[in-house]
Scaffold this active site. Structure first.
Site, PDB file in Angstrom:
ATOM      1  N   LYS A 126       0.866  -1.019  -0.079  1.00 14.31           N
ATOM      2  CA  LYS A 126       0.130   0.022  -0.127  1.00 14.31           C
ATOM      3  C   LYS A 126       0.976   1.215  -0.013  1.00 14.31           C
ATOM      4  O   LYS A 126       1.917   1.274   0.432  1.00 14.31           O
ATOM      5  CB  LYS A 126      -0.702   0.023   1.423  1.00 14.31           C
ATOM      6  CG  LYS A 126      -2.286   0.856   1.036  1.00 14.31           C
ATOM      7  CD  LYS A 126      -3.300   0.023   0.417  1.00 14.31           C
ATOM      8  CE  LYS A 126      -4.432   1.102   0.313  1.00 14.31           C
ATOM      9  NZ  LYS A 126      -5.561   0.412  -0.243  1.00 14.31           N
ATOM     10  N   ASP A 166      -6.919   4.068  -4.479  1.00 19.33           N
ATOM     11  CA  ASP A 166      -7.650   3.883  -3.314  1.00 19.33           C
ATOM     12  C   ASP A 166      -8.177   5.479  -2.938  1.00 19.33           C
ATOM     13  O   ASP A 166      -8.645   6.325  -3.984  1.00 19.33           O
ATOM     14  CB  ASP A 166      -6.628   3.788  -2.136  1.00 19.33           C
ATOM     15  CG  ASP A 166      -7.345   3.243  -0.985  1.00 19.33           C
ATOM     16  OD1 ASP A 166      -7.877   2.114  -0.760  1.00 19.33           O
ATOM     17  OD2 ASP A 166      -7.477   3.869   0.165  1.00 19.33           O
TER      18      ASP A 166
HETATM   19  P1  NDP Z   1     -12.962   7.558  -3.248  1.00 20.42           P
HETATM   20  O1  NDP Z   1     -11.957   8.571  -2.799  1.00 20.42           O
HETATM   21  O2  NDP Z   1     -13.530   7.496  -4.542  1.00 20.42           O
HETATM   22  O3  NDP Z   1     -14.170   8.041  -2.186  1.00 20.42           O
HETATM   23  C1  NDP Z   1     -14.126   8.082  -0.751  1.00 20.42           C
HETATM   24  C2  NDP Z   1     -15.290   8.569  -0.278  1.00 20.42           C
HETATM   25  O4  NDP Z   1     -15.017   8.299   1.181  1.00 20.42           O
HETATM   26  C3  NDP Z   1     -15.708   9.929  -0.347  1.00 20.42           C
HETATM   27  O5  NDP Z   1     -17.057  10.000  -0.362  1.00 20.42           O
HETATM   28  C4  NDP Z   1     -15.081  10.592   0.854  1.00 20.42           C
HETATM   29  O6  NDP Z   1     -15.752  12.026   0.977  1.00 20.42           O
HETATM   30  C5  NDP Z   1     -15.406   9.660   1.624  1.00 20.42           C
HETATM   31  N1  NDP Z   1     -14.150   9.757   2.818  1.00 20.42           N
HETATM   32  C6  NDP Z   1     -12.929   9.700   2.607  1.00 20.42           C
HETATM   33  N2  NDP Z   1     -12.175   9.828   3.840  1.00 20.42           N
HETATM   34  C7  NDP Z   1     -13.272  10.247   4.747  1.00 20.42           C
HETATM   35  C8  NDP Z   1     -13.084  10.415   5.927  1.00 20.42           C
HETATM   36  N3  NDP Z   1     -11.988  10.538   6.721  1.00 20.42           N
HETATM   37  N4  NDP Z   1     -14.369  10.869   6.719  1.00 20.42           N
HETATM   38  C9  NDP Z   1     -15.464  10.672   6.166  1.00 20.42           C
HETATM   39  N5  NDP Z   1     -15.639  10.501   4.899  1.00 20.42           N
HETATM   40  C10 NDP Z   1     -14.116  10.179   4.281  1.00 20.42           C
HETATM   41  O7  NDP Z   1     -12.183   6.384  -2.695  1.00 20.42           O
HETATM   42  P2  NDP Z   1     -12.895   5.006  -2.498  1.00 20.42           P
HETATM   43  O8  NDP Z   1     -14.390   4.954  -3.127  1.00 20.42           O
HETATM   44  O9  NDP Z   1     -11.925   4.429  -3.629  1.00 20.42           O
HETATM   45  O10 NDP Z   1     -12.331   4.355  -1.233  1.00 20.42           O
HETATM   46  C11 NDP Z   1     -13.559   4.171  -0.120  1.00 20.42           C
HETATM   47  C12 NDP Z   1     -13.229   3.075   0.775  1.00 20.42           C
HETATM   48  O11 NDP Z   1     -13.051   1.851   0.061  1.00 20.42           O
HETATM   49  C13 NDP Z   1     -11.654   3.310   1.325  1.00 20.42           C
HETATM   50  O12 NDP Z   1     -11.574   2.639   2.724  1.00 20.42           O
HETATM   51  C14 NDP Z   1     -10.819   2.473   0.641  1.00 20.42           C
HETATM   52  O13 NDP Z   1      -9.587   1.840   1.036  1.00 20.42           O
HETATM   53  C15 NDP Z   1     -11.887   1.123   0.270  1.00 20.42           C
HETATM   54  N6  NDP Z   1     -11.362   0.379  -0.979  1.00 20.42           N
HETATM   55  C16 NDP Z   1     -11.149   0.860  -1.899  1.00 20.42           C
HETATM   56  C17 NDP Z   1     -11.206   0.220  -3.300  1.00 20.42           C
HETATM   57  C18 NDP Z   1     -10.906   0.637  -4.730  1.00 20.42           C
HETATM   58  O14 NDP Z   1     -10.644  -0.199  -5.480  1.00 20.42           O
HETATM   59  N7  NDP Z   1     -11.127   1.873  -4.796  1.00 20.42           N
HETATM   60  C19 NDP Z   1     -10.932  -1.283  -3.080  1.00 20.42           C
HETATM   61  C20 NDP Z   1     -10.869  -1.682  -1.810  1.00 20.42           C
HETATM   62  C21 NDP Z   1     -11.375  -0.946  -0.702  1.00 20.42           C
HETATM   63  P3  NDP Z   1     -15.149  13.325   0.832  1.00 20.42           P
HETATM   64  O15 NDP Z   1     -15.463  13.555  -0.986  1.00 20.42           O
HETATM   65  O16 NDP Z   1     -15.555  14.362   1.626  1.00 20.42           O
HETATM   66  O17 NDP Z   1     -13.524  13.306   0.893  1.00 20.42           O
HETATM   67  O1  2IT Z   2      -7.760  -1.891  -0.808  1.00 19.48           O
HETATM   68  C1  2IT Z   2      -7.768  -2.048  -1.964  1.00 19.48           C
HETATM   69  O2  2IT Z   2      -8.046  -3.520  -2.202  1.00 19.48           O
HETATM   70  C2  2IT Z   2      -7.642  -1.394  -3.069  1.00 19.48           C
HETATM   71  N1  2IT Z   2      -7.520   0.058  -2.987  1.00 19.48           N
HETATM   72  C3  2IT Z   2      -7.370  -1.621  -4.442  1.00 19.48           C
HETATM   73  C4  2IT Z   2      -6.075  -2.380  -4.676  1.00 19.48           C
HETATM   74  C5  2IT Z   2      -5.766  -2.833  -6.038  1.00 19.48           C
HETATM   75  O3  2IT Z   2      -4.304  -3.150  -6.079  1.00 19.48           O
HETATM   76  O4  2IT Z   2      -6.367  -2.862  -6.859  1.00 19.48           O
END
Ligand code: NDP
Ligand code: 2IT
Length: 453
Positions: A126, A166
């Site tokens: 990461k 992420d």
């Molecule tokens: P994005 O940046 O696309 O979206 C993040 C969302 O979460 C936004 O709505 C953001 O709001 C909100 N957010 C972020 N930080 C905070 C915080 N500290 N407090 C409250 N709201 C918050 O990210 P993803 O959708 O990609 O990721 C969301 C979650 O999913 C994370 O935990 C990530 O690690 C996990 N994840 C993502 C994967 C991926 O493929 N993208 C895979 C597996 C897990 P705002 O706009 O206000 O920042």
């Molecule tokens: O938390 C996660 O699994 C991710 N943000 C996706 C990682 C990846 O390599 O696609």
């Protein structure tokens, strides 16, 4: 065994001070593994756990960049190369002001188990930066990504370490990062995943984490002979994971009633339909606006601010059947979890990484609701990154149907592993133990096979 766990945790805390999220992630895994270590003392002799909590390599670096006014800024960049026993390091990059070494270590540690569960050959890593993309111009984002890659490019490669997105890193950022890597190395390779479709990306990768979390929820519901049809769902976040979670809930006949950002959330009793979801995608991905604007357009919905310092999150107080926390870590505490259970939520699939605090996890497990922890439920994203790597290696793209079908099969397989492992170690229905044990065994055996390295 309980003294082993407490002694082990005391050492982890002493060696890794001021990293509470890392301690939390390790504690949860070690609690599950106590069952395994009792039956398999060979893993203790080989000091597998002691080796797994020590990253193979931690890279931290300076990221200097120039904003549109010519002012110079300095951020900190990181890449945690946690474990390569079963494949190249693999895991996302997070750009958010809250990023610290401890947060990335928790995420890298979780990633090792998650990637192992996917059935694909990927180690865990990461990275990211404390850079805040919010409100920055397109040019500033590009310059930051280029500066970040100027250093990261020395450490990664398609067979070494393959980053992805992420929080704060989506298709736009992956484009700028890839462009800079290609320029510096003079190589067109699959060094990143989440790429654009016409330059090596995979169909379904943007959708994969959200779709996968819903497929996982459907599998869990299936164990109680029910489906998502007609179920109301609380979804937090409004980014990549939340958006495609809502889309797949709609596909399977459910109804999502909430979405949030870090300022507040919307509750739409009528449900977020496809037209409303398209509006959210345009709002968040193109205009980069705030969720509050949803209620300007859809008068039937209500907006509530969220106070991050409050002792409970009001989003989790609405009556529903299922919950998909998809924003960030520790967004459901013990109080929130108790409210959810009291209000009838009986299926929780974590799209986010570690969104539930240890108190909250205990509430879900005690209540015997269906609780799918992030490292199982959100593994569809990285699994589809693995499928992107396969397509890059073959230099042949698969169709949308082919990738979606593989993703669906992988989520079913992860679910089966969780159920079987929980059964085998005497805690049926406990997906936390199932995921931790299932993820651990494959990596542990590979480490034993490969000797002390
Ligand atoms: P994005 O940046 O696309 O979206 C993040 C969302 O979460 C936004 O709505 C953001 O709001 C909100 N957010 C972020 N930080 C905070 C915080 N500290 N407090 C409250 N709201 C918050 O990210 P993803 O959708 O990609 O990721 C969301 C979650 O999913 C994370 O935990 C990530 O690690 C996990 N994840 C993502 C994967 C991926 O493929 N993208 C895979 C597996 C897990 P705002 O706009 O206000 O920042
Ligand atoms: O938390 C996660 O699994 C991710 N943000 C996706 C990682 C990846 O390599 O696609």
């Amino acid at each position: 065994m309980s003294t082993f766990v407490s002694d082990f945790m005391a050492e982890v805390k002493a060696k890794n001070p001021a990293e509470p999220e890392f301690h939390q992630a390790v504690q949860e895994v070690v609690d599950s593994l106590a069952l395994v270590l009792e039956r398999h003392p060979e893993y203790r002799t080989a000091r597998i756990l002691e080796r797994m909590v020590e990253p193979e390599r931690v890279i931290t670096f300076r990221v200097p960049w120039v904003d549109d006014r010519g002012d110079i800024h300095v951020n900190r960049g990181y890449r945690i190369e946690m474990n390569s026993a079963i494949g190249p390091y693999k895991g996302g990059l997070r750009f958010h002001p809250s990023v610290t070494l401890g947060i990335l270590k928790f995420l890298a540690f979780e990633q090792v188990f998650k990637n192992s569960l996917t059935t694909l050959p990927m180690g865990g890593g990461k990275g990211g930066s404390d850079f805040d993309p919010k409100g920055k111009s397109e040019l500033s984002i590009m310059r930051f990504c280029q500066a970040f890659m100027a250093e990261l490019s020395r450490h990664i490669g398609p067979n070494t370490d393959v980053p992805a997105g992420d929080i704060g890193v989506g298709g736009r950022e992956i484009g700028y990062l890839f462009g800079m890597y290609k320029k510096l190395r003079n190589e067109f390779t699959g060094v990143l995943t989440g790429k654009g479709l016409n330059w090596g990306g995979s169909l379904i990768r943007p959708e994969a984490t959200g779709y996968g979390a819903v497929y996982f929820a459907a599998e869990m519901l299936g164990t109680r002979s029910t489906t998502l049809k007609g179920k109301s769902c609380l979804v937090s976040g409004s980014g990549n994971v939340a958006q495609y979670t809502v889309e797949k809930i709609l596909d399977l006949g459910g109804k999502a009633v909430t979405l949030s950002d870090s300022n507040g959330y919307i509750y739409d009793e009528a449900g977020i339909d496809r037209e409303k979801l398209a509006f959210v995608m345009q709002l968040k991905n193109v205009r980069r606006g705030r969720m509050k604007e949803y209620t300007d357009k859809y008068k039937g919905a209500v907006y509530f601010p969220i106070d991050p310092k409050a002792d409970a999150n009001p989003l989790w107080t609405h009556k529903a059947d299922c919950a998909f926390p998809s924003a960030t870590q520790n967004e459901i505490n013990g109080k929130d979890a108790a409210t959810l259970v009291r209000n009838g939520v009986h299926c929780i699939a974590e799209g986010a990484n570690m969104p539930t605090t240890p108190d909250g996890v205990k509430v879900f497990l005690d209540a015997k609701v269906l609780y799918g922890p992030g490292k199982a439920a959100n593994a569809g994203g990285v699994a589809t990154s693995g499928l992107e790597m396969s397509q890059n290696s073959m230099r042949l793209p698969w169709t949308r149907e082919e990738v979606d079908q593989r993703l669906h099969l992988i989520m079913k397989s992860i679910h089966k592993t969780c159920v079987e492992m929980a059964d085998r170690f005497g805690t049926p229905g406990n997906y936390v133990n199932g995921a931790n044990i299932g993820g651990f065994l494959k990596v542990a055996d590979a480490m034993v096979d490969q000797g002390v390295v």
